[in-house]
Design an enzyme around this catalytic site. Structure first.
Site, PDB file in Angstrom:
ATOM      1  N   SER A 127       8.529  25.207  -1.871  1.00  0.00           N
ATOM      2  CA  SER A 127       7.473  25.635  -2.813  1.00  0.00           C
ATOM      3  C   SER A 127       6.155  24.955  -2.934  1.00  0.00           C
ATOM      4  CB  SER A 127       8.188  25.811  -4.224  1.00  0.00           C
ATOM      5  OG  SER A 127       9.117  24.849  -4.420  1.00  0.00           O
ATOM      6  N   HIS A 148       8.491  31.405   1.659  1.00  0.00           N
ATOM      7  CA  HIS A 148       8.787  31.228   0.252  1.00  0.00           C
ATOM      8  C   HIS A 148       9.292  32.281  -0.592  1.00  0.00           C
ATOM      9  CE1 HIS A 148       7.459  29.262  -3.851  1.00  0.00           C
ATOM     10  NE2 HIS A 148       8.819  29.162  -3.623  1.00  0.00           N
ATOM     11  N   GLU A 160       6.011  34.721  -0.354  1.00  0.00           N
ATOM     12  CA  GLU A 160       4.741  34.145   0.248  1.00  0.00           C
ATOM     13  C   GLU A 160       4.950  33.435   1.567  1.00  0.00           C
ATOM     14  OE1 GLU A 160       2.494  31.715  -3.594  1.00  0.00           O
ATOM     15  OE2 GLU A 160       4.299  30.720  -2.946  1.00  0.00           O
ATOM     16  N   ASN A 198       2.854  28.729  -7.385  1.00  0.00           N
ATOM     17  CA  ASN A 198       3.236  27.786  -8.109  1.00  0.00           C
ATOM     18  C   ASN A 198       1.922  26.907  -8.355  1.00  0.00           C
ATOM     19  OD1 ASN A 198       6.002  27.792  -8.283  1.00  0.00           O
ATOM     20  ND2 ASN A 198       6.574  26.961  -6.394  1.00  0.00           N
TER      21      ASN A 198
HETATM   22  N1  CAA Z   1      21.134  37.265  -9.316  1.00  0.00           N
HETATM   23  C1  CAA Z   1      21.275  38.401  -8.743  1.00  0.00           C
HETATM   24  N2  CAA Z   1      20.956  39.289  -9.674  1.00  0.00           N
HETATM   25  C2  CAA Z   1      20.403  38.872 -11.140  1.00  0.00           C
HETATM   26  C3  CAA Z   1      20.193  37.561 -11.145  1.00  0.00           C
HETATM   27  C4  CAA Z   1      20.525  36.594 -10.365  1.00  0.00           C
HETATM   28  N3  CAA Z   1      20.595  35.227 -10.515  1.00  0.00           N
HETATM   29  N4  CAA Z   1      19.907  37.441 -12.273  1.00  0.00           N
HETATM   30  C5  CAA Z   1      19.598  38.833 -13.065  1.00  0.00           C
HETATM   31  N5  CAA Z   1      19.945  39.700 -11.928  1.00  0.00           N
HETATM   32  C6  CAA Z   1      19.958  40.985 -11.971  1.00  0.00           C
HETATM   33  C7  CAA Z   1      20.736  41.737 -13.026  1.00  0.00           C
HETATM   34  O1  CAA Z   1      22.142  41.996 -12.345  1.00  0.00           O
HETATM   35  C8  CAA Z   1      19.947  42.939 -13.576  1.00  0.00           C
HETATM   36  O2  CAA Z   1      20.296  43.777 -12.415  1.00  0.00           O
HETATM   37  P1  CAA Z   1      20.695  45.292 -12.946  1.00  0.00           P
HETATM   38  O3  CAA Z   1      19.703  45.769 -13.986  1.00  0.00           O
HETATM   39  O4  CAA Z   1      20.657  46.328 -11.832  1.00  0.00           O
HETATM   40  O5  CAA Z   1      22.173  45.195 -13.359  1.00  0.00           O
HETATM   41  C9  CAA Z   1      18.610  42.551 -13.307  1.00  0.00           C
HETATM   42  O6  CAA Z   1      18.440  41.481 -12.538  1.00  0.00           O
HETATM   43  C10 CAA Z   1      17.927  42.109 -14.695  1.00  0.00           C
HETATM   44  O7  CAA Z   1      19.082  41.016 -15.373  1.00  0.00           O
HETATM   45  P2  CAA Z   1      19.282  40.943 -16.573  1.00  0.00           P
HETATM   46  O8  CAA Z   1      19.610  42.039 -17.223  1.00  0.00           O
HETATM   47  O9  CAA Z   1      20.616  40.084 -16.635  1.00  0.00           O
HETATM   48  O10 CAA Z   1      18.549  39.924 -17.348  1.00  0.00           O
HETATM   49  P3  CAA Z   1      16.987  40.313 -17.776  1.00  0.00           P
HETATM   50  O11 CAA Z   1      16.223  41.454 -17.863  1.00  0.00           O
HETATM   51  O12 CAA Z   1      16.967  39.197 -18.601  1.00  0.00           O
HETATM   52  O13 CAA Z   1      16.335  39.442 -16.086  1.00  0.00           O
HETATM   53  C11 CAA Z   1      15.397  37.990 -14.865  1.00  0.00           C
HETATM   54  C12 CAA Z   1      16.468  38.276 -16.104  1.00  0.00           C
HETATM   55  C13 CAA Z   1      15.564  38.683 -13.658  1.00  0.00           C
HETATM   56  C14 CAA Z   1      15.658  36.328 -14.473  1.00  0.00           C
HETATM   57  C15 CAA Z   1      14.026  38.082 -15.685  1.00  0.00           C
HETATM   58  O14 CAA Z   1      14.045  37.423 -16.909  1.00  0.00           O
HETATM   59  C16 CAA Z   1      12.892  37.591 -14.782  1.00  0.00           C
HETATM   60  O15 CAA Z   1      12.606  38.172 -13.857  1.00  0.00           O
HETATM   61  N6  CAA Z   1      12.385  36.631 -15.104  1.00  0.00           N
HETATM   62  C17 CAA Z   1      11.440  35.612 -14.290  1.00  0.00           C
HETATM   63  C18 CAA Z   1      11.581  34.999 -13.190  1.00  0.00           C
HETATM   64  C19 CAA Z   1      10.575  34.296 -12.557  1.00  0.00           C
HETATM   65  O16 CAA Z   1       9.696  34.167 -13.097  1.00  0.00           O
HETATM   66  N7  CAA Z   1      10.924  33.798 -11.416  1.00  0.00           N
HETATM   67  C20 CAA Z   1       9.861  32.849 -10.591  1.00  0.00           C
HETATM   68  C21 CAA Z   1      10.270  31.593 -10.831  1.00  0.00           C
HETATM   69  S1  CAA Z   1       9.221  30.580  -9.875  1.00  0.00           S
HETATM   70  C22 CAA Z   1      10.076  30.321  -8.170  1.00  0.00           C
HETATM   71  O17 CAA Z   1      11.203  30.900  -8.058  1.00  0.00           O
HETATM   72  C23 CAA Z   1       9.395  29.746  -7.177  1.00  0.00           C
HETATM   73  C24 CAA Z   1       9.675  28.283  -7.288  1.00  0.00           C
HETATM   74  O18 CAA Z   1       9.313  27.872  -6.050  1.00  0.00           O
HETATM   75  C25 CAA Z   1       9.938  27.345  -8.356  1.00  0.00           C
END
Ligand code: CAA
Length: 291
Positions: A127, A148, A160, A198
Site C-alpha cells: 500500500s 493494490h 489501484e 492511502n
Molecule cells: N469478508 C467478506 N465479506 C465481508 C467482510 C469480510 N471481512 N466484512 C463484511 N463483509 C460483507 C458482509 O457479509 C456483508 O455482505 P452481505 O450484505 O451480502 O451479507 C457486507 O460486507 C456488509 O457487512 P456488514 O453488514 O457485516 O457490515 P457493514 O455494513 O458495517 O460493512 C464494511 C462492513 C464492509 C467493513 C464497511 O463498514 C466498510 O466498507 N467500511 C470501510 C472499509 C474501508 O474503508 N476499507 C479500506 C481500508 S484501506 C485499505 O484497505 C488499503 C490499505 O492499504 C491500508
C-alpha cells in the site's frame, strides 16, 4: 490495430502471504475461476490463513451470496503450502506479506527465482512501498507492478494499479484485464508512496488518532462524527482497527519517509499501541475490543 498483450489470459495465480489481504485476494481470484496456490511462511500460518479464507466464504454462504456447491468449487481451486517452488507454473504471483521493505525485497527475490514462466507478472499488494524499489530486486523489472486491493477484499470494488518507471505497457494491460475480470474497478496511480488512496486516507486516520491523543473527544464520538455527520461507513478509529494498526504505522512511516510532511508522521499513541501488540481487529484490541 492494438496488439494483444503477450502471455494470454491469466488462469494460474500464486498468492504469497495469507493474512487479511492475502486471504481476501486468494478468495476473489478463486471465485473468478482462477486456480490459486497460496504460500505462507509456516504450517501454523497456513492453518490460520485457510481458516480466515474459509470463514469469509462461510459468511458469503450465510448471507446467500454464494451457495454451498460454489463454495466447495472455490475451495477446490485453492491449494495451500509453505514451499515457494509451488509458484513455478504461475502466470501471476501477488505478494501480500507485511509492509516492511526488507520482507518485500526478500519475497520478490524468492518469487523471481521460483517462477519459471518468462512472461509471468510479479505483483505486489503493497500500500505504500515504491514499486520501482521492489522491481529492482528481480531480474524482470518490466513485469513487476503494484496491484493494490482494499480491505475487506471480497467487498470493496477498487484495485489501484501502479506502474514503476520500468513496468512494461503489456504488463499493465494484462494486469488491468485480470483485475477487471475479478469484477474490480481499476484506477491507475503513479509510483509514489501511498499511491492515491492511502496518501489521502492515512493522514485522515492519523489526524483522528492525534485528536484522541489530545483529548478533543472520545473514540466513539470521533467515529460517530464521521459516520453520522459525513455518511462514512465507519469512523476513522474503527477503520484504523480494521486496516490494522501495524499496517497503518508502516504506511505512515513510508509516507513520511518519502514526503517528510508532518501530517504523515505517526503519532506517539499509534506507535505505543503497536509496541503493546494492540493491532486492532486482528489482535482482538485496538481503539476498541473485539471477540
Ligand atoms: N469478508 C467478506 N465479506 C465481508 C467482510 C469480510 N471481512 N466484512 C463484511 N463483509 C460483507 C458482509 O457479509 C456483508 O455482505 P452481505 O450484505 O451480502 O451479507 C457486507 O460486507 C456488509 O457487512 P456488514 O453488514 O457485516 O457490515 P457493514 O455494513 O458495517 O460493512 C464494511 C462492513 C464492509 C467493513 C464497511 O463498514 C466498510 O466498507 N467500511 C470501510 C472499509 C474501508 O474503508 N476499507 C479500506 C481500508 S484501506 C485499505 O484497505 C488499503 C490499505 O492499504 C491500508
Amino acid at each position: 490495430m492494438t496488439r494483444a498483450p503477450a502471455g494470454g489470459a491469466i488462469e494460474r495465480v500464486g498468492v504469497l502471504g495469507c493474512g487479511l489481504m492475502g486471504a481476501g485476494i486468494a478468495e476473489v481470484c478463486a471465485r473468478s475461476g482462477a486456480g490459486v496456490v497460496v504460500v505462507e511462511a509456516s504450517d501454523g500460518a497456513v492453518a490460520t490463513g485457510r481458516k480466515r479464507l474459509t470463514a469469509s466464504l462461510e459468511r458469503a454462504v450465510a448471507s446467500g451470496r454464494l451457495d454451498s456447491a460454489a463454495r466447495d468449487e472455490v475451495l477446490a481451486r485453492i491449494s495451500f503450502g509453505t514451499g515457494i517452488e509451488a509458484f513455478a507454473d504461475r502466470q501471476l504471483v501477488i505478494e501480500a506479506v507485511p509492509e516492511v521493505l526488507e520482507l518485500k525485497l526478500d519475497a520478490f527475490r524468492r518469487i523471481d527465482a521460483a517462477v519459471a514462466d518468462p512472461e509471468a507478472i510479479l505483483a505486489s499488494n503493497t500500500s505504500s512501498i515504491p514499486i520501482g524499489r521492489i522491481a529492482a530486486a528481480t531480474g524482470r523489472p518490466g513485469q513487476v507492478l503494484g496491484v493494490h486491493f482494499f480491505n475487506p477484499v471480497p467487498v470493496l470494488p477498487l484495485v489501484e494499479l501502479v506502474s514503476s518507471l520500468q513496468t512494461s505497457p503489456d504488463t499493465l494491460a494484462r494486469a488491468r484485464s485480470f483485475a477487471e475480470g475479478l469484477g474490480k474497478q481499476v484506477i491507475l496511480a503513479q509510483d509514489r508512496a501511498g499511491f492515491v488512496v492511502n496518501a489521502l486516507l492515512v493522514p485522515y486516520l492519523l489526524s483522528a488518532i492525534r485528536m484522541l491523543e489530545a483529548g478533543h473527544a472520545s473514540a466513539e464520538d470521533i467515529d460517530t462524527g464521521m459516520v453520522a455527520g459525513c455518511a462514512h461507513p465507519m469512523g476513522p478509529l474503527r477503520l484504523a482497527d480494521l486496516v490494522g494498526l501495524d499496517t497503518t504505522l508502516h504506511v505512515a512511516n513510508s509516507l513520511y519517509g518519502e514526503f517528510k510532511e508532518p501530517h504523515y508522521a505517526p503519532p506517539a499513541l499509534l506507535m505505543r499501541m503497536v509496541d503493546a501488540g494492540r493491532l486492532g481487529r486482528k489482535s482482538g484490541a485496538g481503539f476498541y475490543t473485539y471477540d
